[in-house]
Design a protein around this motif. Structure first.
Motif, PDB file in Angstrom:
ATOM      1  N   ILE A  70      32.292  49.799  48.065  1.00 55.62           N
ATOM      2  CA  ILE A  70      32.556  51.219  47.767  1.00 55.62           C
ATOM      3  C   ILE A  70      33.747  51.748  48.552  1.00 55.62           C
ATOM      4  N   GLY A  71      34.385  50.888  49.334  1.00 52.33           N
ATOM      5  CA  GLY A  71      35.523  51.329  50.135  1.00 52.33           C
ATOM      6  C   GLY A  71      36.762  50.491  49.896  1.00 52.33           C
ATOM      7  N   GLY A  72      36.964  49.516  50.741  1.00 53.22           N
ATOM      8  CA  GLY A  72      38.184  48.722  50.711  1.00 53.22           C
ATOM      9  C   GLY A  72      38.397  47.952  49.430  1.00 53.22           C
ATOM     10  N   TYR A  73      37.324  47.661  48.699  1.00 50.55           N
ATOM     11  CA  TYR A  73      37.452  46.883  47.460  1.00 50.55           C
ATOM     12  C   TYR A  73      38.362  47.579  46.452  1.00 50.55           C
ATOM     13  N   ARG A  74      38.303  48.902  46.385  1.00 47.46           N
ATOM     14  CA  ARG A  74      39.039  49.616  45.338  1.00 47.46           C
ATOM     15  C   ARG A  74      40.548  49.382  45.473  1.00 47.46           C
ATOM     16  N   ASP A  75      41.077  49.475  46.706  1.00 42.76           N
ATOM     17  CA  ASP A  75      42.509  49.230  46.899  1.00 42.76           C
ATOM     18  C   ASP A  75      42.851  47.772  46.651  1.00 42.76           C
ATOM     19  N   MET A  76      41.954  46.886  47.104  1.00 43.55           N
ATOM     20  CA  MET A  76      42.206  45.467  46.900  1.00 43.55           C
ATOM     21  C   MET A  76      42.205  45.127  45.404  1.00 43.55           C
ATOM     22  N   ALA A  77      41.234  45.665  44.631  1.00 44.78           N
ATOM     23  CA  ALA A  77      41.126  45.366  43.202  1.00 44.78           C
ATOM     24  C   ALA A  77      42.352  45.874  42.438  1.00 44.78           C
ATOM     25  N   LYS A  78      42.847  47.039  42.853  1.00 46.00           N
ATOM     26  CA  LYS A  78      44.043  47.584  42.194  1.00 46.00           C
ATOM     27  C   LYS A  78      45.212  46.615  42.342  1.00 46.00           C
ATOM     28  N   ASP A  79      45.374  46.062  43.531  1.00 44.54           N
ATOM     29  CA  ASP A  79      46.445  45.104  43.783  1.00 44.54           C
ATOM     30  C   ASP A  79      46.202  43.798  43.026  1.00 44.54           C
ATOM     31  N   MET A  80      44.938  43.332  43.013  1.00 49.62           N
ATOM     32  CA  MET A  80      44.605  42.066  42.383  1.00 49.62           C
ATOM     33  C   MET A  80      44.759  42.114  40.867  1.00 49.62           C
ATOM     34  N   ARG A  81      44.459  43.300  40.244  1.00 49.52           N
ATOM     35  CA  ARG A  81      44.608  43.414  38.775  1.00 49.52           C
ATOM     36  C   ARG A  81      46.061  43.192  38.369  1.00 49.52           C
ATOM     37  N   GLY A  82      46.987  43.632  39.226  1.00 51.47           N
ATOM     38  CA  GLY A  82      48.394  43.426  38.915  1.00 51.47           C
ATOM     39  C   GLY A  82      48.809  41.974  39.092  1.00 51.47           C
ATOM     40  N   ARG A  83      48.242  41.303  40.088  1.00 52.08           N
ATOM     41  CA  ARG A  83      48.621  39.909  40.342  1.00 52.08           C
ATOM     42  C   ARG A  83      47.875  38.928  39.459  1.00 52.08           C
ATOM     43  N   TYR A  84      46.607  39.202  39.230  1.00 52.77           N
ATOM     44  CA  TYR A  84      45.765  38.263  38.470  1.00 52.77           C
ATOM     45  C   TYR A  84      45.085  39.014  37.328  1.00 52.77           C
ATOM     46  N   PRO A  85      45.845  39.391  36.292  1.00 53.64           N
ATOM     47  CA  PRO A  85      45.273  40.208  35.198  1.00 53.64           C
ATOM     48  C   PRO A  85      44.263  39.454  34.348  1.00 53.64           C
ATOM     49  N   LYS A  86      44.295  38.140  34.384  1.00 57.71           N
ATOM     50  CA  LYS A  86      43.368  37.358  33.565  1.00 57.71           C
ATOM     51  C   LYS A  86      41.975  37.272  34.183  1.00 57.71           C
ATOM     52  N   HIS A  87      41.827  37.701  35.430  1.00 58.24           N
ATOM     53  CA  HIS A  87      40.527  37.647  36.108  1.00 58.24           C
ATOM     54  C   HIS A  87      39.881  39.016  36.104  1.00 58.24           C
ATOM     55  N   ASP A  88      38.574  39.045  36.207  1.00 61.38           N
ATOM     56  CA  ASP A  88      37.876  40.318  36.091  1.00 61.38           C
ATOM     57  C   ASP A  88      37.776  40.999  37.451  1.00 61.38           C
ATOM     58  N   TRP A  89      38.053  42.288  37.438  1.00 61.41           N
ATOM     59  CA  TRP A  89      37.996  43.118  38.638  1.00 61.41           C
ATOM     60  C   TRP A  89      37.233  44.386  38.273  1.00 61.41           C
ATOM     61  N   PRO A  90      35.901  44.295  38.211  1.00 60.47           N
ATOM     62  CA  PRO A  90      35.089  45.430  37.727  1.00 60.47           C
ATOM     63  C   PRO A  90      35.177  46.615  38.671  1.00 60.47           C
ATOM     64  N   ASP A  91      34.929  47.814  38.080  1.00 59.12           N
ATOM     65  CA  ASP A  91      34.926  49.021  38.900  1.00 59.12           C
ATOM     66  C   ASP A  91      33.763  49.018  39.883  1.00 59.12           C
ATOM     67  N   ASP A  92      32.616  48.436  39.491  1.00 55.89           N
ATOM     68  CA  ASP A  92      31.441  48.401  40.378  1.00 55.89           C
ATOM     69  C   ASP A  92      31.018  46.948  40.572  1.00 55.89           C
ATOM     70  N   PRO A  93      31.587  46.279  41.551  1.00 52.69           N
ATOM     71  CA  PRO A  93      31.271  44.856  41.734  1.00 52.69           C
ATOM     72  C   PRO A  93      29.818  44.612  42.148  1.00 52.69           C
ATOM     73  N   SER A  94      29.135  45.636  42.682  1.00 47.69           N
ATOM     74  CA  SER A  94      27.754  45.433  43.127  1.00 47.69           C
ATOM     75  C   SER A  94      26.802  45.199  41.961  1.00 47.69           C
ATOM     76  N   THR A  95      27.242  45.567  40.741  1.00 48.37           N
ATOM     77  CA  THR A  95      26.385  45.345  39.563  1.00 48.37           C
ATOM     78  C   THR A  95      26.955  44.296  38.628  1.00 48.37           C
ATOM     79  N   ALA A  96      28.113  43.743  38.956  1.00 42.44           N
ATOM     80  CA  ALA A  96      28.747  42.742  38.088  1.00 42.44           C
ATOM     81  C   ALA A  96      28.093  41.379  38.272  1.00 42.44           C
ATOM     82  N   LYS A  97      28.331  40.509  37.308  1.00 43.57           N
ATOM     83  CA  LYS A  97      27.765  39.168  37.346  1.00 43.57           C
ATOM     84  C   LYS A  97      28.655  38.262  38.205  1.00 43.57           C
ATOM     85  N   PRO A  98      28.063  37.572  39.169  1.00 34.71           N
ATOM     86  CA  PRO A  98      28.873  36.687  40.015  1.00 34.71           C
ATOM     87  C   PRO A  98      29.259  35.408  39.276  1.00 34.71           C
TER      88      PRO A  98
END
Length: 810
Positions: free
Chosen positions: A771-799
């Motif tokens: 709920i904190g640092g992940y949001r900034d990290m995911a924003k950066d990762m979506r730009g670098r690795y667009p083919k991978h999933d970066w959900p808004d709520d990783p706590s409910t996503a499938k690992p």
């Protein structure tokens, strides 16, 4: 006789009150308070005192003077109501009610009469010195009190006020006498390198100019005292230079302790004997070298020597206090004031650093094979106890179970160190035993027979010495072995036969440089008559390892050295840590002395394994290529133990002690330290644990953590910041509790990586990270690795293991 009031008088009634209902007491009183003489005399009036009172003194001079002062206060001579028992002076009678006895003789008294049948109380004086015999005597006295004599009173008397630990160990009340102290000015003169004698001389001459009154100067030993006394030969007719140490005659000791004649001043040059054991009238100036000479055991050579160390803070404070005993005084210290911060707070108890062979021999006579079964203030270290048992076994004093042999019983009966007592028993004829007894008597006492390094010369002078001390010791020697002694020309073989580890060979062409069979290097002055001898039997040695000095010895022929030392020829191998290779050779040696060596081919099998075990023992576990596996296992054991509220059964120290058990099976006869895998090493370490500990290790500190994606992630227990796991961010999706081990007691550090395996975040709070640092990290990762999933709520996503969106949709 009217007695002068002393500070201890104020607490005498308190002492009586405690001992009427209790049987233990700790009494703290500063030097000069009067505890040594007033307390025993006061206790004579108590109803429970139906037998004798024993006053234990660590030093003979203090024992003699205490007895004489108490006897004089009663208008009697020693030997009447006040008795004295030392090794060379026994004056007791049927009238004796207080017996002043040295602590070593008390141990012998206990062994001969375990019930102390005619004793009502035992007073352990000067207990702060923590001598070996005081600790042993108190441990045995407590066992007598608890098992046989509940009515026996034990009183521990100390010159320091830091008695809480002793009282706690004894479960005894404390009574303190504050004493009376005049102000003492402290002057720091700084420390100079080299011999302390010139600096002490300059300080004495300065104090004579600047101060009035007599001087008490503390030096570490007899040698320094003699050198300072020689330098003060021109100090003046109205100034008396008086050495004070245990080996002096009673007349010389009395001269040092008695007040200076009217119009004269006295310079007392003393060892630490004057710290608290004796009161010297008229002293208002103390000059302290800040040094102490203490016994120290060297495990490498299984020998004990006297070494010079800095005195403790408690010691130097006691010395300083002697200047303010009767009037305001001055203390000159031969060091800088900031150095006080580096002084040890108190002297190290001898039981922790000394040779324990005598103690273990006494315990064996008492019927105790394991010292841990007794109650101690400080228990003797297991390693030193083992070394003592090894020594006694080699001397033939105890059997494999630690029980006394017939030789051991004879050895224990003599008031000698085990090695000196064995000197007598090792001989095969009456003549050689008689000569050995003379040698043992001489070597057990300092200052007899002159100062020659040649023991034969000292023996010759000892035989001619008509002093009471020498005559008493010769009578003892005659009781130990009857018959006429063998010629002095055979003294070398007598010494070498009994103590083959003390056989020494000169090294190279340098005069005075020797190596002993026990592995210890030692030196003689190059100008000493014995310095050019090829072989010696060393009788006495002083100084720390690497700086040892031979004090007395006897020259040997090579034939005698070989006959007594029994050289052997062995095949030996050694591991060279620098090259990682093994070398072997055939060696003829007399102990550590190499006589001849021949190179051999590279070793294999048991010889190679032995060399590698020895190398690891010498250089430490870090020599093993798999050292990190050992560190990891020890860390896991610590975590598992803490989780269960216990202590880890293994450490680097205990592993080194057991290296002979665990390393050879891992090597399997291979001549390489890297001949086994990390897994084999982990298995070998677990084999040292019991089943329950092994199970707990895997349960509380597993090697891996199962990620939400179902993959086992290895736990890095050596990571900075604690145990750590690492994986792609996607492997932790859906996790709402932070990963942990030890049933949640230890949180794992989680290192999150990008799909390319590069670290992008480290956290010890994964739910907080979502709920904190992940949001900034995911924003950066979506730009670098667009083919991978970066959900808004990783706590409910499938690992998952970091697969792309396309692969996830299939």
């Amino acid at each position: 006789m009217t007695q002068i009031p002393l500070p201890i008088d104020e607490v005498l009634d308190d002492i009586s009150r405690v001992l009427r209902t209790g049987n233990r007491l700790v009494l703290a009183a500063p030097p000069g308070a009067g505890k040594t003489t007033r307390v025993p005399l006061h206790l004579l009036n108590e109803d429970w005192v139906t037998g004798r009172i024993l006053l234990l003194e660590p030093r003979r001079i203090a024992a003699r003077m205490a007895a004489e002062r108490m006897a004089a206060s009663l208008g009697e001579k020693v030997g009447e109501a006040i008795g004295l028992s030392t090794r060379i002076d026994r004056r007791v009678s049927d009238r004796t009610r207080i017996e002043v006895i040295t602590d070593g003789l008390f141990t012998r008294r206990l062994l001969n009469d375990p019930e102390l049948s005619v004793v009502s109380a035992v007073l352990f004086d000067e207990f702060h010195e923590r001598g070996l015999n005081l600790d042993l005597g108190l441990a045995l006295g407590r066992e007598v009190q608890e098992g046989l004599r509940e009515d026996l009173r034990l009183i521990v008397m100390s010159a320091t006020l830091d008695t809480a630990r002793t009282a706690g160990a004894l479960d005894a009340p404390i009574i303190e006498s504050q004493g009376k102290m005049f102000p003492v000015e402290t002057i720091y003169l700084g420390r100079e390198q080299g011999d302390i004698a010139p600096q002490m001389e300059r300080a004495i001459r300065r104090a004579l100019r600047e101060q009035s009154g007599s001087l008490l100067c503390f030096l570490p030993g007899q040698g320094e005292i003699r050198r300072v006394a020689e330098r003060l030969g021109d100090v003046g007719p109205d100034i008396i230079v008086a050495p004070l140490y245990g080996a002096l005659s009673p007349k010389e000791q009395d001269l040092a302790v008695s007040p200076a004649p009217k119009g004269a001043r006295k310079i007392v040059l003393s060892t630490d004997i004057a710290e608290s054991s004796l009161t010297i009238e008229g002293v208002t100036v103390v000059i302290d070298a800040g040094l102490a000479r203490v016994p120290e055991f060297d495990p490498a050579s299984s020998s004990q020597t006297l070494v010079t160390r800095r005195a403790s803070l408690a010691n130097v404070d006691q010395r300083r206090g002697r200047a303010g005993r009767t009037a305001p005084g001055v203390c000159y210290r031969l060091w800088e004031e900031p150095a006080n911060r580096g002084l040890p707070p108190s002297p190290t108890p001898e039981i922790l650093v000394s040779d324990l062979a005598g103690l273990v021999l006494s315990l064996a006579e008492w019927g105790v094979a394991d010292p841990k079964s007794l109650s101690w203030i400080d228990a003797p270290p297991e390693g030193r106890v083992k070394a003592a048992k090894d020594e006694l076994s080699a001397l033939g004093a105890i059997d494999d179970e630690g029980r006394l042999t017939s030789r051991g019983r004879r050895m224990a009966a003599r008031p000698l160190a085990p090695a000196l007592s064995a000197l007598i028993d090792a001989q095969e004829t009456d003549e050689h035993r008689a000569l050995a007894a003379e040698m043992a008597a001489l070597l057990s006492e300092q200052g007899l027979g002159g100062r020659s390094s040649d023991l034969r010369e000292r023996l010759s002078r000892f035989r001619q010495d008509r002093s009471p001390r020498a005559m008493a010791l010769r009578r003892q020697a005659e009781r130990w072995a009857s018959g006429s002694p063998a010629p002095l020309s055979e003294a070398g073989s007598v010494l070498a036969l009994a103590l083959p580890g003390r056989i020494a060979r000169r090294r190279g062409a340098t005069p005075g440089d020797f190596l002993m069979a026990n592995g210890r290097a030692a030196r003689l002055d190059p100008h000493d008559p014995l310095a050019n001898a090829d072989w010696l039997a060393v009788a006495e040695i002083a100084g720390a390892a690497g700086h040892s000095r031979i004090l007395t010895a006897i020259p040997l022929t090579e034939e005698v050295a070989f006959a007594c030392g029994s050289p052997v020829t062995l095949e030996e191998a050694a591991f060279d840590p620098a090259t990682g290779t093994l070398k072997a050779e055939r060696v003829k040696r007399l102990g550590a002395i190499i006589l001849h060596r021949t190179p051999l081919p590279a070793p294999k099998g048991e010889l190679a394994v032995r060399a590698m075990v020895d190398a690891v023992r010498a250089h430490g576990l870090s020599l093993l290529p798999q050292y990190d596996v050992i560190r990891e296992t020890l860390m896991r054991l610590d975590i598992a133990a803490q989780a269960q509220g216990s202590e880890s059964p293994l450490s680097e120290v205990t592993l080194l002690e057991r290296i002979e058990d665990c390393l050879p099976p891992l090597l399997g006869g291979k001549a390489k330290l890297d001949g086994f895998s990390p897994g084999e090493l982990r298995h070998g370490l677990k084999a040292l644990l019991d089943w329950e500990t092994s199970q707990a290790l895997d349960q509380f500190a597993p090697l891996s953590f199962r990620s939400p994606a179902g993959r086992d992630l290895p736990i890095d227990y050596l990571a900075e910041g604690g145990p750590q796991i690492e994986a792609r961010v996607q492997e932790f999706y859906g996790l709402t509790n932070h990963p942990s081990i030890a049933r949640g007691q230890v949180s794992l550090t989680v290192s999150l990586t990008s799909p390319a395996g590069r670290p992008v975040a480290v956290t010890k709070d994964l739910p907080g990270f979502w709920i904190g640092g992940y949001r900034d990290m995911a924003k950066d990762m979506r730009g670098r690795y667009p083919k991978h999933d970066w959900p808004d709520d990783p706590s409910t996503a499938k690992p998952h293991e970091g697969r792309t969106k396309a692969r996830l949709s299939k």
